[in-house]
Design a protein around this motif. Structure first.
Motif, short mmCIF file in Angstrom:
data_model
loop_
_atom_site.label_atom_id
_atom_site.label_comp_id
_atom_site.label_asym_id
_atom_site.label_seq_id
_atom_site.Cartn_x
_atom_site.Cartn_y
_atom_site.Cartn_z
N PRO A 80 9.20 8.60 7.17
CA PRO A 80 9.95 8.13 8.27
C PRO A 80 9.80 6.64 8.57
O PRO A 80 9.19 6.18 9.62
CB PRO A 80 9.70 8.97 9.43
N HIS A 81 10.04 5.74 7.45
CA HIS A 81 9.66 4.19 7.77
C HIS A 81 8.51 3.66 8.01
O HIS A 81 8.49 3.26 9.15
CB HIS A 81 10.89 3.66 8.48
N MET A 82 7.55 4.20 7.41
CA MET A 82 6.05 4.09 7.82
C MET A 82 5.59 2.81 6.84
O MET A 82 4.34 2.59 7.31
CB MET A 82 5.10 5.47 7.41
N GLY A 83 6.35 2.03 6.35
CA GLY A 83 5.68 1.06 5.38
C GLY A 83 4.90 -0.01 6.15
O GLY A 83 3.78 -0.58 5.74
N SER A 84 5.36 -0.25 7.49
CA SER A 84 4.62 -1.16 8.26
C SER A 84 3.96 -0.70 9.39
O SER A 84 3.53 -1.48 10.36
CB SER A 84 5.61 -2.29 8.89
N ALA A 85 3.94 0.63 9.35
CA ALA A 85 3.01 1.33 10.30
C ALA A 85 1.63 1.40 10.29
O ALA A 85 0.70 2.50 10.17
CB ALA A 85 3.42 2.73 10.43
N THR A 86 0.77 0.22 10.55
CA THR A 86 -0.52 -0.06 10.84
C THR A 86 -0.79 -0.58 12.21
O THR A 86 0.14 -1.35 12.72
CB THR A 86 -1.27 -0.99 9.85
N ASP A 109 0.81 -1.19 -0.06
CA ASP A 109 0.01 0.04 -0.05
C ASP A 109 0.93 1.28 -0.01
O ASP A 109 0.40 2.18 -0.75
CB ASP A 109 -0.87 -0.03 1.26
N MET A 110 1.96 1.33 0.91
CA MET A 110 2.86 2.43 1.09
C MET A 110 3.53 2.68 -0.37
O MET A 110 3.86 3.57 -0.69
CB MET A 110 3.60 2.29 2.15
N THR A 111 4.00 1.51 -1.02
CA THR A 111 4.76 1.58 -2.22
C THR A 111 3.80 2.54 -3.39
O THR A 111 4.13 3.13 -4.13
CB THR A 111 5.14 0.31 -2.76
N MET A 112 2.56 2.08 -3.49
CA MET A 112 1.61 2.73 -4.29
C MET A 112 1.31 4.00 -3.93
O MET A 112 1.42 4.96 -4.80
CB MET A 112 0.31 1.94 -4.48
N ALA A 113 1.27 4.34 -2.62
CA ALA A 113 0.87 5.64 -2.21
C ALA A 113 2.29 6.44 -2.47
O ALA A 113 2.23 7.59 -2.92
CB ALA A 113 1.04 5.73 -0.67
N THR A 154 12.64 10.76 -17.42
CA THR A 154 11.52 11.01 -16.65
C THR A 154 10.88 10.01 -15.70
O THR A 154 9.80 10.09 -15.19
CB THR A 154 10.37 10.70 -17.91
N ALA A 155 11.87 8.98 -15.48
CA ALA A 155 11.45 8.11 -14.59
C ALA A 155 11.71 8.44 -13.07
O ALA A 155 12.42 9.14 -12.84
CB ALA A 155 12.46 6.74 -14.81
N VAL A 156 10.83 7.60 -12.27
CA VAL A 156 11.16 7.78 -10.87
C VAL A 156 11.46 6.35 -10.03
O VAL A 156 11.31 5.61 -10.91
CB VAL A 156 9.82 8.04 -10.13
N VAL A 157 12.15 6.54 -8.86
CA VAL A 157 12.34 5.32 -8.29
C VAL A 157 11.75 5.49 -6.89
O VAL A 157 11.65 6.39 -6.25
CB VAL A 157 14.05 5.23 -8.00
N VAL A 158 11.30 4.09 -6.28
CA VAL A 158 10.59 4.28 -5.06
C VAL A 158 11.21 3.10 -4.11
O VAL A 158 11.65 2.02 -4.74
CB VAL A 158 8.92 3.93 -5.23
N ASN A 159 11.47 3.43 -2.89
CA ASN A 159 12.12 2.41 -2.25
C ASN A 159 11.41 2.37 -0.83
O ASN A 159 11.38 3.23 -0.17
CB ASN A 159 13.56 2.62 -2.00
N THR A 160 10.67 1.11 -0.40
CA THR A 160 10.22 0.69 0.75
C THR A 160 10.66 -0.53 1.32
O THR A 160 9.94 -1.22 2.19
CB THR A 160 8.64 0.42 0.52
N SER A 161 11.87 -0.94 0.60
CA SER A 161 12.56 -2.10 1.37
C SER A 161 13.77 -1.85 2.22
O SER A 161 13.32 -1.64 3.60
CB SER A 161 13.27 -2.83 0.10
N ARG A 162 15.02 -1.61 1.88
CA ARG A 162 16.18 -1.32 2.61
C ARG A 162 17.00 -0.08 2.15
O ARG A 162 17.22 -0.31 0.91
CB ARG A 162 17.01 -2.46 2.98
N GLY A 163 17.29 0.94 2.65
CA GLY A 163 18.10 2.01 2.20
C GLY A 163 19.50 1.65 1.49
O GLY A 163 19.74 2.35 0.67
N GLU A 164 20.02 0.53 2.05
CA GLU A 164 21.43 0.02 1.52
C GLU A 164 21.23 -0.43 -0.04
O GLU A 164 22.37 -0.73 -0.53
CB GLU A 164 21.98 -0.93 2.24
N VAL A 165 20.10 -0.49 -0.35
CA VAL A 165 19.84 -1.30 -1.64
C VAL A 165 20.29 -0.06 -2.80
O VAL A 165 20.84 -0.41 -3.90
CB VAL A 165 18.69 -1.80 -1.84
N ILE A 166 20.33 1.24 -2.34
CA ILE A 166 20.35 2.17 -3.28
C ILE A 166 21.63 3.05 -2.82
O ILE A 166 21.64 3.23 -1.54
CB ILE A 166 19.20 3.35 -3.29
N ASP A 167 22.35 3.39 -3.79
CA ASP A 167 23.65 4.19 -3.21
C ASP A 167 22.93 5.33 -3.22
O ASP A 167 22.64 6.49 -4.38
CB ASP A 167 24.74 4.41 -4.66
#
Length: 328
Positions: free
Chosen positions: A289-295, A110-114, A235-248
């Motif tokens: 602020p790392h809200m992906g699992s914040a339900t 859900d948060m990824t789509m948001a 024109t592309a965008v990147v979204v990360n809801t996994s772990r910050g270290e995966v992206i430089d």
């Protein structure tokens, strides 16, 4: 005479229903405040506890594990990710490690789509304009974003969460593409209408949106590096809801500042809670602020899994969510 209760140390405050149930079952020692334990406090806890219940804010490295007392036999992690725990060092001391997989799948998707919508439709910019009181009314050219229907979504990591993202994105009319360590079965691909790319480089160069949904492991560290970021469409965008270290993150910041990619939505960061100020200042970035699992539901279910893992261990059996070396 009943057996003595296990001594369980919990490093952070958990939802009240979880704490109450733990109090009934175990001899629990917890924090009075919600501040993370210091390294010294973690060492002290590990020297006298039977079970440690850490969270992602606790770095349980080899040095801490070496200092653990002889009673510590289980690290029951509150969370699915275990990259903050040195699993080989724990196993070398005969300490089992469990986690809480599967609980946050739907919430993180859900948060990824948001985030995809927030970045492509410039929602935070609109919100800031309204809160500033400077909005002068509707204009044909104001805050123009982009339609996500028909865009290509490249999912990096097609596990539980990646597939949940694919289901949602397909409902929005996006084209689903993915890169994974292993190709999914044909019927699973067909159910998601997903196209597999064996080459991550080739996929990245052709996508409109990249969603990071793979875990952080030695092989995924900086998987999205400066070289691959330069392959992305402007024109592309990147979204990360996994772990910050995966992206430089430094390379991402440079690419965003230079206009080499259009935007980013980040719920996780390479420096954990220490955010690059240059990244924070960019208008084409949405930071959470790392809200992906914040339900409420997810956090309680995580606690319930921790309790089941501890109880199963106490009964002399293998915890159902035992982390094994082949998983990392």
């Amino acid at each position: 005479m009943p057996a003595p209760k296990l001594s369980v140390v919990v490093t952070r405050r958990l939802p009240e229903p979880v704490e109450s149930r733990m109090d009934e079952l175990f001899d629990v020692e917890r924090r009075e405040t919600d501040e993370p334990m210091t390294r010294e406090e973690l060492i002290a806890a590990m020297q006298h506890a039977d079970v440690l219940v850490p969270t992602i804010t606790d770095r349980i490295d080899a040095e801490l594990i070496a200092a653990a007392g002889p009673r510590l036999r289980l690290i029951a992690n509150y969370g699915a990710g275990v990259d903050h725990i040195d699993i080989p060092a724990a196993r070398g001391r005969g300490i089992l490690v469990s986690n809480t997989p599967g609980v946050v799948t739907e919430d993180t998707a859900d948060m990824t789509m948001a985030l995809i919508l927030a970045v492509t439709r410039r929602i935070p910019e609109g919100l800031a304009l309204m809160q500033s009181g400077d909005w002068q009314g509707w204009s044909p050219n104001a805050l123009l974003g982009g339609r996500i229907g028909g865009r290509r979504l490249g999912i990096l990591g097609m596990g539980r969460i990646g597939q949940a993202v694919a289901r949602r994105a397909r409902a929005f009319g996006m084209q689903i593409h993915y890169h994974n360590r292993r190709r999914l079965r044909h019927e699973v691909e067909a159910a998601h209408g997903a196209t597999f790319w064996e080459s991550l480089d080739q996929m990245i160069a052709r996508m409109d949106v990249i969603s990071i949904n793979c875990p952080h492991t030695p092989s995924t560290y900086h998987l999205l590096n400066a070289r691959r970021l330069k392959m992305m469409k402007p024109t592309a965008v990147v979204v990360n809801t996994s772990r910050g270290e995966v992206i430089d993150e430094n390379a991402l910041t440079r690419a965003l500042r230079a206009g080499e990619i259009a935007g980013a939505g980040l719920d996780v960061f390479e420096g954990r809670h220490q955010i690059n100020p240059r990244l924070r200042a960019l208008p084409n970035v949405v930071l959470l602020p790392h809200m992906g699992s914040a339900t409420v539901e997810a956090r309680v279910e995580m606690g319930e899994k921790v309790i089941v893992n501890i109880r199963t261990f106490a009964d002399g059996h293998r915890p159902p969510d035992l982390v094994v070396l082949s998983m990392i």
